[in-house]
Design a protein around this motif. Structure first.
Motif, PDB file in Angstrom:
ATOM      1  N   LYS A   1       0.832  -1.201   0.000  1.00 29.38           N
ATOM      2  CA  LYS A   1       0.000   0.000   0.000  1.00 29.38           C
ATOM      3  C   LYS A   1       0.871   1.256   0.000  1.00 29.38           C
ATOM      4  CE  LYS A   1      -3.957  -2.069   2.388  1.00 29.38           C
ATOM      5  NZ  LYS A   1      -4.857  -1.976   3.573  1.00 29.38           N
ATOM      6  N   GLY A   2       0.542   2.171  -0.898  1.00 30.84           N
ATOM      7  CA  GLY A   2       1.364   3.368  -1.030  1.00 30.84           C
ATOM      8  C   GLY A   2       1.477   4.186   0.232  1.00 30.84           C
ATOM      9  N   ALA A   3       0.394   4.245   1.000  1.00 33.17           N
ATOM     10  CA  ALA A   3       0.390   5.059   2.224  1.00 33.17           C
ATOM     11  C   ALA A   3       1.433   4.601   3.225  1.00 33.17           C
ATOM     12  CB  ALA A   3      -0.991   5.029   2.863  1.00 33.17           C
ATOM     13  N   ASP A   4       1.828   3.320   3.151  1.00 33.17           N
ATOM     14  CA  ASP A   4       2.803   2.775   4.103  1.00 33.17           C
ATOM     15  C   ASP A   4       4.249   3.113   3.734  1.00 33.17           C
ATOM     16  OD1 ASP A   4       0.683   1.631   5.450  1.00 33.17           O
ATOM     17  OD2 ASP A   4       0.886  -0.322   4.466  1.00 33.17           O
ATOM     18  N   TYR A   5       4.441   3.743   2.589  1.00 27.17           N
ATOM     19  CA  TYR A   5       5.809   3.980   2.108  1.00 27.17           C
ATOM     20  C   TYR A   5       6.040   5.444   1.745  1.00 27.17           C
ATOM     21  CZ  TYR A   5       6.003  -1.052   2.098  1.00 27.17           C
ATOM     22  OH  TYR A   5       5.974  -2.370   2.497  1.00 27.17           O
ATOM     23  N   LEU A   6       5.372   6.311   2.461  1.00 23.28           N
ATOM     24  CA  LEU A   6       5.548   7.751   2.266  1.00 23.28           C
ATOM     25  C   LEU A   6       6.134   8.379   3.518  1.00 23.28           C
ATOM     26  CD1 LEU A   6       2.250   8.489   0.338  1.00 23.28           C
ATOM     27  CD2 LEU A   6       4.525   9.233  -0.407  1.00 23.28           C
ATOM     28  N   PRO A   7       6.923   9.428   3.353  1.00 23.29           N
ATOM     29  CA  PRO A   7       7.500  10.089   4.522  1.00 23.29           C
ATOM     30  C   PRO A   7       6.430  10.831   5.319  1.00 23.29           C
ATOM     31  CG  PRO A   7       7.999  11.337   2.548  1.00 23.29           C
ATOM     32  CD  PRO A   7       7.341  10.059   2.091  1.00 23.29           C
ATOM     33  N   SER A   8       6.778  11.216   6.518  1.00 23.94           N
ATOM     34  CA  SER A   8       5.842  11.932   7.385  1.00 23.94           C
ATOM     35  C   SER A   8       5.517  13.315   6.827  1.00 23.94           C
ATOM     36  CB  SER A   8       6.456  12.095   8.781  1.00 23.94           C
ATOM     37  OG  SER A   8       7.562  12.989   8.718  1.00 23.94           O
ATOM     38  N   ASP A   9       4.438  13.886   7.328  1.00 21.60           N
ATOM     39  CA  ASP A   9       4.057  15.238   6.911  1.00 21.60           C
ATOM     40  C   ASP A   9       5.173  16.232   7.200  1.00 21.60           C
ATOM     41  OD1 ASP A   9       1.708  14.068   6.237  1.00 21.60           O
ATOM     42  OD2 ASP A   9       0.441  15.218   7.622  1.00 21.60           O
ATOM     43  N   ALA A  10       5.839  16.072   8.325  1.00 23.17           N
ATOM     44  CA  ALA A  10       6.918  16.994   8.691  1.00 23.17           C
ATOM     45  C   ALA A  10       8.057  16.939   7.671  1.00 23.17           C
ATOM     46  CB  ALA A  10       7.448  16.659  10.084  1.00 23.17           C
ATOM     47  N   GLU A  11       8.379  15.741   7.223  1.00 26.49           N
ATOM     48  CA  GLU A  11       9.428  15.604   6.212  1.00 26.49           C
ATOM     49  C   GLU A  11       8.992  16.199   4.883  1.00 26.49           C
ATOM     50  OE1 GLU A  11      11.824  11.681   6.452  1.00 26.49           O
ATOM     51  OE2 GLU A  11       9.869  11.195   7.323  1.00 26.49           O
ATOM     52  N   VAL A  12       7.737  15.970   4.514  1.00 27.82           N
ATOM     53  CA  VAL A  12       7.217  16.497   3.249  1.00 27.82           C
ATOM     54  C   VAL A  12       7.259  18.017   3.246  1.00 27.82           C
ATOM     55  CG1 VAL A  12       5.152  16.724   1.812  1.00 27.82           C
ATOM     56  CG2 VAL A  12       5.799  14.490   2.728  1.00 27.82           C
ATOM     57  N   GLU A  13       6.926  18.614   4.362  1.00 30.31           N
ATOM     58  CA  GLU A  13       6.936  20.079   4.448  1.00 30.31           C
ATOM     59  C   GLU A  13       8.325  20.663   4.191  1.00 30.31           C
ATOM     60  OE1 GLU A  13       5.203  20.943   8.225  1.00 30.31           O
ATOM     61  OE2 GLU A  13       3.136  20.775   7.472  1.00 30.31           O
ATOM     62  N   LYS A  14       9.359  19.892   4.538  1.00 36.68           N
ATOM     63  CA  LYS A  14      10.728  20.345   4.261  1.00 36.68           C
ATOM     64  C   LYS A  14      11.073  20.193   2.780  1.00 36.68           C
ATOM     65  CE  LYS A  14      12.355  18.846   8.844  1.00 36.68           C
ATOM     66  NZ  LYS A  14      13.179  17.835   9.533  1.00 36.68           N
TER      67      LYS A  14
END
Length: 400
Positions: A382-395
């Motif tokens: 599942k794609g959701a299990d292999y995405l970085p955290s929101d905090a990382e995305v914001e960077k």
């Protein structure tokens, strides 16, 4: 009498013109751009996929009662041509949104156009992380799991291998560069003992496989990351088999389990590569069964991964338009952020934070069956299990 007839005729002409405009207004147009002439192995199944989706959508009442029409253009594999096509679709055809693209550099070019012209763009295939992160913008969404997501899936298996010395082979453009970069980052985080002993960067579509294979062999890696696809992959495998490059070495490979790339290898298919792909013949879920039955009934052929991508791209576009209840760009963006919908792989969501969908991918191993390449031991990630955290995305992502 002639004057009266002229007046009546003119009135009917105006009425007919008005009716024609009204009928036209009932249609919702979507623009679609892809590299049909350059990459037919992927884009022809892709086109079949989206055509099936259009047929299903209109048969079930269209979008809030309006017929969906897709206007398609070929970008020829050139970013400048893709931007020209995008401009024609928006300015001449009056499309509500843009969809499609395959190559990562083309996806970025159309994304930039969308950002400048304030047009909604649903990227179908381009995998570079820049689409939703470093060069992400409020107008661009992406369907397929990104390089980061697929790399994280592959690293999960690759990090368990005993190999310490690794080499990489990837096409020298945005997609290949992005895939190698993120795989190396994630792999080194899990396995600090890894050494990267060689990198080969053949031009996309123009690999000279002999020298590439020889250079990798000289570096004497214990494992290889491969990012080549299409005809380049066939040439690499053939030369690698001839020279014994893969004997006694682990290989981890993006995309190789997709039928459009695995099928041409036939009895040359190397066995035991860890790959992402699409084992359509072994997926047993109600959602996929329904898609498979409809696709085979319409085309008398089996689907490729491109078929899934084309199908779900237009299904997603229709879901966004239906939820928005409008072709206004800002309303479509608001509708798309956080929207969930069914897919042949199960429910997916387009994340609000980076506009990336949670569509996943299958990870398994290559094998041969009856002289053909197949994907075995496959599991859906599942794609959701292999995405970085929101905090990382914001960077990673610029502020809109």
């Amino acid at each position: 009498m002639r004057a009266r007839n002229y007046v009546v005729g003119a009135a009917f002409a105006l009425l007919a013109a008005g009716m024609g405009h009204s009928a036209l207004a009932e249609d919702i147009k979507i623009g679609e751009i892809n590299s049909y002439s350059l990459l037919p192995a992927f884009t022809e199944p892709y086109r079949k996929g989206w055509q099936l989706a259009v047929e299903e959508i209109n048969a079930s009442g269209g979008i809030n009662g309006k017929k969906l029409v897709v206007v398609s253009k070929d970008d020829g594999g050139k970013p400048a041509d893709a931007q020209t096509a995008a401009n024609e679709l928006v300015s001449s055809e009056g499309v509500a949104m843009l969809t499609g693209t395959f190559l990562s550099n083309i996806g970025l070019a159309v994304s930039d156009f969308a950002n400048q012209k304030k047009v909604f763009f649903l990227a179908a295939e381009p995998l570079t992380d820049a689409v939703t992160w470093a060069k992400g913008n409020k107008y661009t969404f992406r369907l397929r799991p990104s390089n980061y997501m697929q790399a994280a899936m592959l690293v999960e298996a690759a990090s368990k291998l005993p190999a310490k010395r690794w080499a990489t082979i990837a096409p020298n453009y945005e997609y290949g560069q992005s895939a190698v970069s993120v795989f190396k980052k994630l792999m080194s985080e899990k396995r600090p003992d890894i050494q990267w002993v060689d990198e080969q960067w053949p031009p996309q579509g123009k690999i000279d496989a002999g020298p590439v294979v020889q250079a990798v062999a000289q570096a004497n890696p214990e494992a290889i990351l491969n990012v080549t696809f299409g005809p380049d992959l066939v040439k690499l495998v053939r030369e690698g088999n001839t020279r014994g490059l893969f004997k006694g070495r682990e290989v981890v490979s993006f995309l190789t389990g997709e039928p459009e790339y695995l099928d041409p290898l036939k009895d040359e298919t190397p066995e035991g590569w860890i790959v992402t792909g699409y084992p359509w013949y072994s997926i047993k879920t109600p959602e996929h069964d329904a898609f498979l039955k409809a696709y085979q009934a319409k085309y008398n052929d089996y689907p490729r991964l491109g078929s899934i991508v084309g199908y779900q791209t237009i299904k997603a576009a229709a879901a966004i338009l239906a939820k928005a209840g409008s072709t206004d760009t800002d309303k479509m963006i608001a509708a798309a952020e956080g929207i969930s919908m069914p897919s042949p792989f199960g429910e997916i969501t387009f994340r609000k934070i980076d506009h990336q969908s949670t569509l996943g991918a299958f990870v398994g191993k290559t094998a041969q069956k009856d002289g053909k390449g197949v994907m075995v031991d496959a599991a859906y990630k599942k794609g959701a299990d292999y995405l970085p955290s929101d905090a990382e995305v914001e960077k990673l992502r610029p502020k809109d």
